[in-house]
Design an enzyme around this catalytic site. Structure first.
Site: not given
Length: 728
Positions: A26, A29, A425, A623, A627
C-alpha cells in the site's frame, strides 16, 4: 559502492540509482521506505513509486548501496539495484507475475469459500457443520491469505503498519472469535473471515491485471527492437544477435527489416517507418549520412548502416528511460495522499478498537462489538489512496510515449492545467526550418540565371544558399564550382562562375554597389516581403539580372493546431528574430495575433520572463537547442525534437516530431491525466470518509466491507486505464 570505471573522472554531483522494491502492499509502505531511505548517509533524496514497485535514490558518489538495502531489509522489504544495461524484468512482466500469483490464490480461496458459504446458507447450527466450516476456512485464512499475515508481521517487527495489518487483524479476529464460538456453542463467522480474504484477493487480482495494462507502454517499447542483425565483415554478411552489435559495425538492412540499432547510413537510400518514435505514420526518406534509429522499419531499398549507438544509448532506450522516470516521479497531489497514508493505518486501528469498546458498552453484545470493529478495519484500507496518482501517471505517460510525447515528470500534468499563454518560436516549430525556393523572376533565361546563382551559392553554408542549390538539383541543372568567392557583410556573396563575375545579396547590398533596381522590380520586392518571403537579387556585368524569393513555409498542420489552442482559451504568441513585416505576415498566415519580432536567440528567455511579469503562465515551444534558455525560463517548456533531440534536458515535455498538433495533444493529454488524478483522489478520500462512519455505526457487514474495499482499488485503477484510449 557506486563504482567509477577506470579512466573516467569521478562524478561530484549525486547520481540516480534505481531499485526494484519487493513487499510493498500500500501507499503507507512506500512512504515508510522513502522516509527511511532519505535518512541514510549519502542520500540526497529518495522517491518510491508504489504502483511501479520502484525506488529512485539520488546518492552521493562513493556511497555504499549495501547500507540502503540493509536498512530496508530491516523493515521487511527487499531492494534490488537496477543497472542501465542489465537485462531486467519490465514492470509489465512483474505485474504479469503478480497477476498469476493472485489468480492462483484467488482460485483456491474461492474453491474453499464457496462450499463454506453453502453450509452457512443451509442454516445448520450443529457442531458438525461448524467443524466443517472451520476446516474449510483454515486454509483460506492461513494458506491462501498468508501474504497478508506475513506482511503484517514484517511491518510489526519494525513497529510499522500497512494495509495488510488491517486485513490480517480483521480476518484473524473473525477466525479467532469463531474458534472460541465452536467450543462456546455460539454463532460462528468462519465465512466472514474466508470472504474477506477471497474478496481482497479478487481485488488484488483485478488490480494486478489493470496495473499491467497501464504499464504496457514501456514493455512494448523495449520489445520492439530487432532480435538479429546482419553484420558486414570483409564483404561477407553474418547474422548475429542484435545485442552484440557494437559502434562502428556495418549493418545490412534489407526492405521489410528492422534497423538493429541507431546508426548512420553508409550506402543506399530508403524510407523508414519511425512511428514508434515520433507517432507519425508517414515513412521518412533517408540517404547517405542520415541518421536511422533502432527498431524502425526499412520500407524500400537495401541500405548499409554504420552503428553509432547501442544498448542504453539508443533513442529507443532513452525514450523508455524518460517514460520510466516520469512514472517514478510524484505529482504534488500525491504528497498529500502520502502524508495521509503514513498516519492512516494507526488511526484506523484506534478507531476500530474504540468502535468495539463503544458497541460493547452500548449493546453488551460481544458479537456486535466484534463485527463492527472488524468492519472498520476492513473498509478503511487505504489502497485506493495509494493507487490514485501513480496509476494515472503510468497510463498518461505511457499513452504519451505511444503518441510521440514524453512527459519528463509528474509535475508537468499539474502545471499544464494552469498555462494560459503559449509562446512559439517561429523557425522549426511554426515553420519547417528549411528554406525553399518560392519565386524566381529574371530578365534572362531562367535556367541560366538559376545555374549561375546556385553555383555561386554552393560555396556558402547559408540556409538560403541551400534552398537554391536544392532547387537547381531538382531541375537537373549542372552546377559549376565558383572561384574568387567572397562573403559580403550585410548578407551577400561575390564570386566568379564560368568567367562571369556575380554579386548576389539583399536589395540594400545592390544599392551599396551602385546596382539600381527598376521601380517595378522594387515594387515586386516589397510585395514579396509583405507575404513573409526573403528576397534577394543577382547581378553581373554591371546590371541586376533578376530577383529570387525563398520562404521558410509554415508547416501544413500549424493553422489547425493554433485554432484548437485558441478554442481552449489559450493566448498565443510568436517569437522570432524576423523583421516586423515578415513576422506579421507569417503570424497572420497561421492565425496568431501577438508577435514579438526582432528577438535574437539570446533574448528569448527575457521575452518569456516579460510575459510572466505580466502575470501570464507561459509555456514555450522551441527546438530544444538555441531555445534552451527560454524553455528553462518558461513555466512549461515543450521541446520539439526529432531523433537526435530525444535526450534534450531543457524542456519539461519532449515532442518527438515537428507536427505542431502534438502541442495540442500534449496539452489535452496532460490536462486529462490531471483530471483523472483529481477524480481518483476525490473518490479515494470520499470513499474512506463515508465508509468508516457507516462501519462504525454498524451499517456494514465485514464481508460486504471487504468486497467494497477491494473494488474501490479496482475502480481507481480502471479509471486510470481509460487514459490508454486517449485519442483513439
Amino acid at each position: 559502492m557506486i563504482e567509477t570505471p577506470a579512466g573516467v573522472e569521478t562524478p561530484t554531483e549525486p547520481v540516480a540509482v534505481s531499485f526494484e522494491v519487493d513487499g510493498m502492499t500500500c501507499a503507507s509502505c512506500a512512504v515508510r521506505i522513502e522516509r527511511v531511505l532519505g535518512k541514510q548517509a549519502g542520500v540526497e533524496s529518495a522517491v518510491v513509486n508504489y504502483a511501479g514497485a520502484e525506488a529512485v535514490v539520488q546518492l552521493d558518489p562513493g556511497s555504499n548501496v549495501g547500507t540502503l538495502t540493509a536498512a530496508i531489509e530491516k523493515l521487511g522489504y527487499h531492494l534490488t539495484e537496477i543497472t542501465p544495461d542489465e537485462a531486467r524484468e519490465t514492470p509489465t512482466h512483474r505485474y504479469e507475475r503478480e497477476f498469476l500469483f493472485q489468480r492462483r490464490n484467488l482460485a483456491w480461496a474461492a474453491a474453499f469459500t464457496i462450499p463454506l458459504i453453502l453450509i452457512m446458507l443451509l442454516g445448520d447450527d450443529g457442531n458438525g457443520a461448524k467443524v466443517a466450516m472451520w476446516v474449510l476456512a483454515t486454509p483460506v485464512v492461513f494458506v491462501f491469505g498468508w501474504q497478508f499475515h506475513r506482511n503484517a508481521l514484517l511491518r510489526l517487527r519494525s513497529f510499522g503498519t500497512s494495509m495488510d495489518t488491517l486485513v490480517s487483524m480483521g480476518t484473524l479476529a473473525a477466525y479467532g472469535y469463531s474458534v472460541w464460538a465452536v467450543f462456546a456453542r455460539e454463532k460462528v463467522f468462519f465465512e466472514t473471515a474466508a470472504l474477506i480474504i477471497t474478496f481482497i484477493l479478487l481485488g488484488r487480482f483485478f488490480e494486478a491485471r489493470a496495473k499491467g495494462s497501464a504499464s504496457q507502454a514501456i514493455s512494448r517499447l523495449l520489445e520492439l527492437g530487432a532480435k538479429e542483425a546482419r553484420i558486414l565483415r570483409n564483404g561477407v554478411e553474418t547474422r548475429v544477435p542484435a545485442d552484440t552489435v557494437r559502434p562502428g559495425d556495418l549493418m545490412v538492412v534489407n526492405p521489410g527489416e528492422k534497423v538493429p540499432t541507431d546508426g548512420r547510413i553508409n550506402a543506399g537510400r530508403s524510407s523508414f517507418n519511425e512511428s514508434l518514435l515520433t507517432g507519425e505514420s508517414l515513412p521518412v526518406d533517408k540517404g547517405p549520412d542520415d541518421i536511422v534509429y533502432g527498431a524502425t522499419v526499412n520500407h524500400q531499398g537495401r541500405v548499409i548502416v554504420e552503428a553509432t549507438a547501442v544498448g542504453s544509448d539508443t533513442a529507443l532506450a532513452q525514450i523508455a528511460r524518460m517514460v520510466e522516470a516520469a512514472q517514478a516521479s510524484k505529482a504534488p497531489a500525491q504528497r498529500l495522499a502520502d502524508r495521509v497514508s503514513s498516519v492512516f493505518v494507526p488511526i484506523v486501528i484506534l478507531v476500530a478498537v474504540g468502535t468495539g469498546l463503544v458497541w460493547l458498552a452500548v449493546s453488551g453484545e460481544v458479537e456486535t462489538a466484534w463485527r463492527n470493529a472488524v468492519a472498520v478495519l476492513i473498509i478503511a484500507c487505504p489502497c485506493a489512496l495509494g493507487l490514485a496518482t501513480p496509476t494515472a501517471i503510468m497510463a498518461g505517460s505511457g499513452r504519451g510515449a505511444e503518441l510521440g510525447i514524453l512527459f519528463k515528470t509528474a509535475e508537468v500534468f499539474e502545471r499544464t492545467r494552469t498555462v494560459d499563454t503559449i509562446a512559439f518560436d517561429k523557425t522549426g516549430t511554426i515553420t519547417s526550418g528549411r528554406m525553399t525556393l518560392d519565386a524566381l523572376e529574371t530578365t534572362v533565361d531562367s535556367d541560366r540565371f538559376l545555374t549561375l546563382v546556385a553555383s555561386l551559392e554552393s560555396a556558402s553554408g547559408h540556409p538560403v544558399a541551400r534552398a537554391l542549390t536544392l532547387a537547381a538539383e531538382e531541375k537537373g541543372l549542372e552546377l559549376t564550382t565558383p572561384s574568387e568567392v567572397e562573403e559580403l557583410p550585410g548578407g551577400g556573396i561575390r564570386g566568379t562562375v564560368d568567367q562571369t563575375g556575380l554579386i548576389v545579396g539583399s536589395t540594400a547590398l545592390m544599392a551599396s554597389a551602385d546596382l539600381e533596381l527598376a521601380p517595378e522590380v522594387r515594387a515586386r520586392v516589397s510585395e514579396m516581403e509583405s507575404k513573409g518571403r526573403t528576397v534577394f537579387a543577382a547581378a553581373w556585368n554591371g546590371a541586376v539580372r533578376g530577383i529570387v524569393a525563398v520562404v521558410d513555409a509554415p508547416r501544413p498542420e500549424v493553422r489547425a493546431a493554433i485554432r484548437e489552442l485558441a478554442e481552449m482559451d489559450i493566448d498565443l504568441v510568436m517569437v522570432t528574430g524576423d523583421n516586423p513585416v515578415t513576422a506579421n505576415a507569417v503570424a497572420e498566415e497561421v492565425g496568431i495575433q501577438r508577435v514579438l519580432d526582432q528577438v535574437r536567440p539570446a533574448e528569448k528567455a527575457a521575452a518569456v520572463e516579460a510575459l510572466q511579469q505580466k502575470g501570464e503562465i507561459v509555456a514555450f515551444v522551441g527546438d530544444g537547442v538555441n531555445d534552451a534558455p527560454a524553455l528553462t525560463q518558461a513555466d512549461l517548456g515543450l521541446a520539439v525534437g526529432s531523433g537526435t533531440d530525444i535526450a534534450i534536458e531543457a524542456g519539461d515535455v519532449v515532442l518527438l516530431s515537428g507536427d505542431p498538433k502534438l502541442v495540442v495533444t500534449a496539452v489535452h493529454l496532460a490536462r486529462r491525466t490531471h483530471r483523472t488524478i483529481s477524480q481518483n483522489l476525490f473518490w479515494a478520500f470520499f470513499y474512506n470518509a463515508a465508509a468508516i462512519p457507516l462501519a462504525a455505526l454498524g451499517q456494514l457487514d465485514p464481508s460486504v466491507a471487504a468486497l467494497a474495499m477491494a473494488f474501490s482499488s479496482v475502480s481507481v485503477v480502471a479509471n486510470s486505464v481509460r487514459l490508454k484510449r486517449f485519442g483513439r
